[in-house]
Design a protein around this motif. Structure first.
Motif, short mmCIF file in Angstrom:
data_model
loop_
_atom_site.label_atom_id
_atom_site.label_comp_id
_atom_site.label_asym_id
_atom_site.label_seq_id
_atom_site.Cartn_x
_atom_site.Cartn_y
_atom_site.Cartn_z
N LEU A 70 36.85 -10.92 14.71
CA LEU A 70 36.31 -10.12 13.61
C LEU A 70 34.90 -10.58 13.26
O LEU A 70 34.00 -9.76 13.07
N LEU A 71 34.70 -11.89 13.19
CA LEU A 71 33.38 -12.41 12.88
C LEU A 71 32.37 -12.07 13.96
O LEU A 71 31.25 -11.63 13.67
N LEU A 72 32.73 -12.28 15.23
CA LEU A 72 31.79 -12.09 16.33
C LEU A 72 31.44 -10.62 16.57
O LEU A 72 30.29 -10.31 16.89
N PHE A 73 32.41 -9.74 16.43
CA PHE A 73 32.19 -8.35 16.82
C PHE A 73 31.91 -7.40 15.66
O PHE A 73 31.44 -6.29 15.89
N VAL A 74 32.18 -7.82 14.43
CA VAL A 74 31.97 -6.93 13.29
C VAL A 74 31.00 -7.54 12.28
O VAL A 74 29.97 -6.96 11.98
N ILE A 75 31.33 -8.70 11.77
CA ILE A 75 30.57 -9.27 10.64
C ILE A 75 29.19 -9.74 11.07
O ILE A 75 28.19 -9.38 10.45
N PRO B 126 27.26 -9.00 13.80
CA PRO B 126 26.31 -7.93 14.15
C PRO B 126 25.87 -7.11 12.93
O PRO B 126 24.74 -6.63 12.88
N TRP B 127 26.74 -6.96 11.95
CA TRP B 127 26.38 -6.20 10.76
C TRP B 127 25.35 -6.95 9.92
O TRP B 127 24.44 -6.35 9.36
N ILE B 128 25.48 -8.27 9.82
CA ILE B 128 24.61 -9.05 8.95
C ILE B 128 23.34 -9.52 9.65
O ILE B 128 22.37 -9.88 9.00
N GLU B 129 23.30 -9.49 10.98
CA GLU B 129 22.17 -10.03 11.74
C GLU B 129 20.83 -9.39 11.37
O GLU B 129 19.84 -10.10 11.25
N PRO B 130 20.73 -8.08 11.16
CA PRO B 130 19.42 -7.52 10.77
C PRO B 130 18.93 -8.03 9.42
O PRO B 130 17.73 -7.98 9.14
N MET B 131 19.81 -8.51 8.58
CA MET B 131 19.42 -9.00 7.26
C MET B 131 18.97 -10.45 7.27
O MET B 131 18.42 -10.93 6.28
N LEU B 132 19.19 -11.16 8.36
CA LEU B 132 18.83 -12.57 8.44
C LEU B 132 17.38 -12.72 8.86
O LEU B 132 16.89 -11.98 9.71
N PRO B 133 16.67 -13.70 8.31
CA PRO B 133 15.26 -13.88 8.64
C PRO B 133 15.05 -14.74 9.89
O PRO B 133 14.24 -15.65 9.90
#
Length: 51
Positions: free
Chosen positions: A30-35, A37-44
């Motif tokens: 769940l973390l690797l495939f959903v969470i 990738p969803w949060i990666e664009p928000m990380l600096p």
């Protein structure tokens, strides 16, 4: 927390171990495939500055 999970899993120790492994694998998936990738664009991570 782990003790609570272990006590609430049904079956003997071998079945509890198998269920715990499946639960850990499900959380990792769940973390690797959903969470992540969803949060990666928000990380600096790409905001690199050098002086």
């Amino acid at each position: 927390m782990y003790g609570w999970i272990w006590r609430h899993l049904p079956g003997p120790a071998a079945a509890k171990l198998a269920q715990a492994v499946v639960l850990v694998a499900a959380v990792v998936a769940l973390l690797l495939f959903v969470i992540f990738p969803w949060i990666e664009p928000m990380l600096p991570l790409n905001d690199v500055t050098t002086t």
